[in-house]
Design a protein around this motif. Structure first.
Motif, mmCIF file in Angstrom:
data_model
loop_
_atom_site.group_PDB
_atom_site.id
_atom_site.type_symbol
_atom_site.label_atom_id
_atom_site.label_comp_id
_atom_site.label_asym_id
_atom_site.label_seq_id
_atom_site.Cartn_x
_atom_site.Cartn_y
_atom_site.Cartn_z
ATOM 1 N N ILE A 25 -9.836 1.192 0.695
ATOM 2 C CA ILE A 25 -9.775 1.847 -0.588
ATOM 3 C C ILE A 25 -11.039 1.811 -1.468
ATOM 4 O O ILE A 25 -11.350 0.501 -1.667
ATOM 5 C CB ILE A 25 -8.547 1.365 -1.339
ATOM 6 C CG1 ILE A 25 -7.192 1.511 -0.785
ATOM 7 C CG2 ILE A 25 -8.536 2.440 -2.697
ATOM 8 C CD1 ILE A 25 -5.976 0.844 -1.527
ATOM 9 N N ARG A 57 -3.281 -1.617 -7.331
ATOM 10 C CA ARG A 57 -2.179 -0.789 -7.575
ATOM 11 C C ARG A 57 -1.898 0.179 -6.853
ATOM 12 O O ARG A 57 -0.745 0.618 -6.373
ATOM 13 C CB ARG A 57 -2.394 -0.012 -9.209
ATOM 14 C CG ARG A 57 -2.001 -1.147 -10.164
ATOM 15 C CD ARG A 57 -1.822 -0.116 -11.520
ATOM 16 N NE ARG A 57 -3.287 0.312 -11.841
ATOM 17 C CZ ARG A 57 -4.191 -0.240 -12.749
ATOM 18 N NH1 ARG A 57 -4.115 -1.599 -13.052
ATOM 19 N NH2 ARG A 57 -5.280 0.453 -13.137
ATOM 20 N N GLU A 58 -2.961 0.910 -6.139
ATOM 21 C CA GLU A 58 -2.868 1.802 -4.935
ATOM 22 C C GLU A 58 -2.490 1.486 -3.848
ATOM 23 O O GLU A 58 -2.238 2.143 -2.867
ATOM 24 C CB GLU A 58 -4.174 2.434 -4.942
ATOM 25 C CG GLU A 58 -4.516 3.565 -6.124
ATOM 26 C CD GLU A 58 -3.748 4.732 -6.403
ATOM 27 O OE1 GLU A 58 -3.308 5.164 -5.418
ATOM 28 O OE2 GLU A 58 -3.673 5.085 -7.573
ATOM 29 N N ARG A 81 -9.627 5.707 2.138
ATOM 30 C CA ARG A 81 -9.161 6.716 0.978
ATOM 31 C C ARG A 81 -10.205 6.170 -0.159
ATOM 32 O O ARG A 81 -10.538 4.994 -0.530
ATOM 33 C CB ARG A 81 -7.918 5.817 0.593
ATOM 34 C CG ARG A 81 -6.565 6.020 1.301
ATOM 35 C CD ARG A 81 -5.507 5.167 0.932
ATOM 36 N NE ARG A 81 -4.904 5.589 -0.287
ATOM 37 C CZ ARG A 81 -4.234 4.887 -0.976
ATOM 38 N NH1 ARG A 81 -3.660 3.667 -0.532
ATOM 39 N NH2 ARG A 81 -3.767 5.067 -2.245
ATOM 40 N N ILE A 99 -11.181 7.108 -4.158
ATOM 41 C CA ILE A 99 -10.430 7.217 -5.466
ATOM 42 C C ILE A 99 -11.513 7.313 -6.501
ATOM 43 O O ILE A 99 -12.238 6.192 -6.797
ATOM 44 C CB ILE A 99 -9.340 6.264 -5.823
ATOM 45 C CG1 ILE A 99 -8.343 6.297 -4.692
ATOM 46 C CG2 ILE A 99 -8.717 6.713 -7.287
ATOM 47 C CD1 ILE A 99 -7.167 5.356 -5.016
ATOM 48 N N THR A 109 -7.312 -1.277 -10.159
ATOM 49 C CA THR A 109 -6.710 0.079 -9.755
ATOM 50 C C THR A 109 -6.482 -0.154 -8.332
ATOM 51 O O THR A 109 -5.666 0.603 -7.796
ATOM 52 C CB THR A 109 -7.889 1.321 -10.171
ATOM 53 O OG1 THR A 109 -8.031 1.230 -11.615
ATOM 54 C CG2 THR A 109 -7.310 2.581 -9.794
ATOM 55 N N LYS A 145 -1.223 -0.163 -0.254
ATOM 56 C CA LYS A 145 0.015 -0.195 0.523
ATOM 57 C C LYS A 145 0.273 -1.496 1.545
ATOM 58 O O LYS A 145 1.297 -1.629 1.922
ATOM 59 C CB LYS A 145 0.036 0.880 1.685
ATOM 60 C CG LYS A 145 0.019 2.334 0.682
ATOM 61 C CD LYS A 145 -0.402 3.670 1.708
ATOM 62 C CE LYS A 145 -0.289 4.901 0.960
ATOM 63 N NZ LYS A 145 -0.567 5.938 1.836
#
Length: 314
Positions: free
Chosen positions: A41, A83-84, A64, A66, A80, A86
């Protein structure tokens, strides 16, 4: 190592801003890990179309990206990402650092074998400087050693003795959710978090003893850890005095604040900082030696001596 259920085990969180070429290299060292059951991420800390475009060229579904609508700072970007995430585990990677291929697999092995409920797994790393390559830290913490003393109270004359670098941190998402990074700090936020969580029952620091990360510490790359702002560091240690021992307090002033003040030639701080270390700390002979060395010998000379001695011992 492949997870047969295709479940994400580790979420890699990389904050970045306005460094598309650098972050792309960092991302690839995460995507080429031997542990394949991961997601990467990238949190782009504010509008940055060039970085978005650059990362879109990486064709890996595990990536990913963001893009945040506004700049929130490195801690806010990392929070952040958490929190995102998985995955069960979080691994932080700075956008100008790299990982060796087995880094996540080795840390997951240590974490799974830990007797702590919430192990915080770090590793040694390779520090790239313009004077050469050095393996840090030179020693691992002792079992009964307070973490603040491991980080700040040197027992030798050269830096790199005891340290934990952000890009080596591997931790449960559950712990990060309970104790997120403090977003008001733009520097030393990793130290503050480590000191805060290390005091929680069930949390313990573990190490992969081999170097698993590459830290480009002084390669002309602008990074927050290179900013010479001694007053900020003094305010930070004062604010967090309850998290460190007196010995660590003196060590922080001698080895973190003094070289920054000396670097900018702020000699009027010499006696006030020494007084601060005496009043609130526990000043040892080596701290006095280091304090005087930081003021009296230029940074370049200290680095040259350290480089020569390091080559003699390798």
């Amino acid at each position: 190592m492949v997870n047969e259920t295709n479940q994400i085990i580790v979420s890699v969180v990389i904050p970045t801003r306005n460094r598309p070429q650098i972050v792309a290299k960092s991302v690839m060292t995460a995507l080429t890990q031997t542990l394949e059951s991961i997601e990467v991420i990238v949190i782009i800390d504010g509008p940055d179309q060039e970085t978005v475009n650059g990362l879109s060229q990486i064709a890996d579904p595990r990536l990913r990206v963001i893009e945040l609508p506004k700049n929130v700072g490195p801690s806010g970007a990392r929070n952040t990402g958490v929190r995102e995430a998985k995955g069960t585990w979080i691994a932080f990677l700075d956008d100008d650092d790299e990982w060796l291929p087995e880094k996540l697999e080795r840390q997951l092995e240590v974490a799974n074998n830990s007797h702590y409920d919430f192990p915080v797994v770090a590793s040694r790393f390779i520090s790239h400087t313009h004077k050469g390559k050095f393996i840090c830290p030179r020693r691992l913490p002792n079992l009964s050693e307070h973490l603040s003393e491991y980080l700040f109270a040197r027992n030798s004359f050269f830096k790199g003795e005891g340290c934990i670098q952000t890009s080596t941190l591997f931790v449960k998402k559950e712990l990060m959710q309970k104790m997120p990074l403090e977003e008001k700090f733009y520097r030393h936020e990793d130290w503050e978090w480590l000191l805060r969580v290390s005091a929680i029952e069930g949390v313990g620091i573990e190490f992969v003893p081999e170097p698993m990360s590459i830290w480009h510490s002084e390669m002309g790359i602008k990074r927050l850890s290179n900013i010479k702002d001694w007053q900020y560091s003094l305010d930070w240690i004062r604010h967090n005095r309850n998290l460190v021992t007196p010995k660590a307090y003196s060590g922080f002033i001698a080895t973190i604040i003094a070289p920054s003040a000396s670097f900018v030639g702020d000699w009027k701080a010499f006696f006030p900082l020494l007084g601060e270390a005496i009043r609130w700390g526990k000043l040892r002979p080596i701290d006095i030696y280091l304090y005087l060395t930081m003021w009296l010998f230029p940074q370049q000379l200290r680095q040259q001596v350290r480089s020569i001695l390091a080559k003699k011992t390798t």
